[in-house]
Design a protein around this motif. Structure first.
Motif, PDB file in Angstrom:
ATOM      1  N   VAL A 181       0.840  -1.201   0.000  1.00 20.83           N
ATOM      2  CA  VAL A 181       0.000   0.000   0.000  1.00 20.83           C
ATOM      3  C   VAL A 181       0.878   1.255   0.000  1.00 20.83           C
ATOM      4  O   VAL A 181       0.613   2.218  -0.726  1.00 20.83           O
ATOM      5  N   LEU A 182       1.949   1.237   0.801  1.00 21.48           N
ATOM      6  CA  LEU A 182       2.863   2.370   0.846  1.00 21.48           C
ATOM      7  C   LEU A 182       3.526   2.590  -0.505  1.00 21.48           C
ATOM      8  O   LEU A 182       3.674   3.727  -0.962  1.00 21.48           O
ATOM      9  N   ALA A 183       3.939   1.500  -1.153  1.00 18.06           N
ATOM     10  CA  ALA A 183       4.579   1.618  -2.459  1.00 18.06           C
ATOM     11  C   ALA A 183       3.610   2.195  -3.480  1.00 18.06           C
ATOM     12  O   ALA A 183       3.980   3.042  -4.303  1.00 18.06           O
TER      13      ALA A 183
ATOM     14  N   ARG B  18       1.353  15.388   2.978  1.00 17.15           N
ATOM     15  CA  ARG B  18       0.618  16.652   2.920  1.00 17.15           C
ATOM     16  C   ARG B  18       1.422  17.811   3.508  1.00 17.15           C
ATOM     17  O   ARG B  18       0.884  18.888   3.746  1.00 17.15           O
ATOM     18  N   GLY B  19       2.718  17.556   3.771  1.00 15.42           N
ATOM     19  CA  GLY B  19       3.544  18.614   4.336  1.00 15.42           C
ATOM     20  C   GLY B  19       3.221  18.905   5.783  1.00 15.42           C
ATOM     21  O   GLY B  19       3.448  20.015   6.269  1.00 15.42           O
ATOM     22  N   ARG B  20       2.685  17.913   6.497  1.00 13.88           N
ATOM     23  CA  ARG B  20       2.322  18.103   7.893  1.00 13.88           C
ATOM     24  C   ARG B  20       3.083  17.094   8.755  1.00 13.88           C
ATOM     25  O   ARG B  20       3.828  16.248   8.244  1.00 13.88           O
ATOM     26  N   HIS B  21       2.889  17.183  10.072  1.00 13.71           N
ATOM     27  CA  HIS B  21       3.566  16.288  11.003  1.00 13.71           C
ATOM     28  C   HIS B  21       2.594  15.846  12.091  1.00 13.71           C
ATOM     29  O   HIS B  21       1.619  16.539  12.377  1.00 13.71           O
TER      30      HIS B  21
ATOM     31  N   PHE C 291       3.355   3.774   8.021  1.00 11.03           N
ATOM     32  CA  PHE C 291       2.220   4.119   7.158  1.00 11.03           C
ATOM     33  C   PHE C 291       1.613   5.452   7.588  1.00 11.03           C
ATOM     34  O   PHE C 291       1.346   6.335   6.759  1.00 11.03           O
ATOM     35  N   VAL C 292       1.388   5.608   8.881  1.00  5.09           N
ATOM     36  CA  VAL C 292       0.767   6.834   9.407  1.00  5.09           C
ATOM     37  C   VAL C 292       1.635   8.049   9.107  1.00  5.09           C
ATOM     38  O   VAL C 292       1.143   9.089   8.644  1.00  5.09           O
ATOM     39  N   ARG C 293       2.938   7.929   9.370  1.00  9.32           N
ATOM     40  CA  ARG C 293       3.834   9.071   9.102  1.00  9.32           C
ATOM     41  C   ARG C 293       3.801   9.466   7.633  1.00  9.32           C
ATOM     42  O   ARG C 293       3.791  10.649   7.295  1.00  9.32           O
ATOM     43  N   GLN C 294       3.792   8.477   6.748  1.00  8.86           N
ATOM     44  CA  GLN C 294       3.811   8.784   5.323  1.00  8.86           C
ATOM     45  C   GLN C 294       2.509   9.452   4.880  1.00  8.86           C
ATOM     46  O   GLN C 294       2.528  10.383   4.081  1.00  8.86           O
TER      47      GLN C 294
END
Length: 216
Positions: free
Chosen positions: A83-85, A161-164, A153-156
């Motif tokens: 899913v990440l890929a 979106r340029g957020r943290h 996954f969550v971090r990506q």
């Protein structure tokens, strides 16, 4: 493949097949009867093997249960990475698409295990781990590996979106996993009243949105 190497590989394939069938048999029996109530004889009978085949692959019933959990969690980790890929490949096309994160979360929800048999087995394994510290330590380590994949996954999803995240990604992963496990239990008890992923599909995006902050 050289003639000399072929004979050495046949036992390996046979052993993999034996192990796979024992794991499948264990899942069926342990889900039906619980881990304490599942005998090695029952597991071997379900898999079509003798006790000798069992002990050539596993040290104990608890060892088999943990191997089953690892086997399934490795499959799940591969699906999460897939899913990440896919998300990486679509980033450029979705830069201006506000629904992109929702679609990505939907794909993650789609790969999570939701079957009754697996839920029963993991519930039994959790109870065993709470009662047996040795099993508990090994299960905690396995769950930490799985959680790291969810945290990535969550971090990506957030960083694209340029957020943290405003809190630790591991804590967010724990919350998402707890939400998945708890909502699945409720669905299995009340399938007509609660669709299988209703809680997650509605609350995961809200949770992530609440825990995001702008780039600094």
């Amino acid at each position: 493949m050289s003639p000399a190497s072929a004979p050495a590989q046949r036992p390996t394939r046979s052993r993999v097949n034996t192990r796979s069938r024992l794991l499948a048999g264990a899942l069926e029996v342990m889900a039906e009867r619980g881990i304490p109530g599942a005998s090695i004889e029952d597991i071997c009978s379900r898999a079509g093997f003798t006790r000798g085949a069992f002990y050539s692959n596993f040290r104990s019933k608890e060892d088999l249960a943990l191997a089953l959990y690892r086997d399934r969690f490795e499959q799940l980790t591969e699906r999460i990475e897939s899913v990440l890929a896919g998300q990486d490949a679509e980033d450029d096309a979705q830069d201006d698409d506000e629904d992109g994160d929702g679609a990505t979360l939907r794909r993650l929800l789609d790969v999570l295990p939701r079957d009754r048999q697996w839920y029963l087995f993991t519930s039994e394994l959790t109870l065993l781990a709470l009662r047996d510290p040795r099993v508990g330590r090994r299960l905690v380590a396995l769950r930490a590996e799985l959680r790291s994949g969810v945290a990535r996954f969550v971090r990506q999803v957030v960083e694209r979106r340029g957020r943290h995240l405003s809190t630790d990604a591991d804590l967010v992963a724990r919350a998402l996993i707890a939400l998945h496990e708890g909502s699945l239990g409720q669905h299995l008890l009340e399938p007509a009243a609660l669709p299988v992923d209703k809680i997650e599909s509605e609350l995961w995006p809200l949770l992530l949105a609440t825990l995001q902050r702008g780039a600094q």
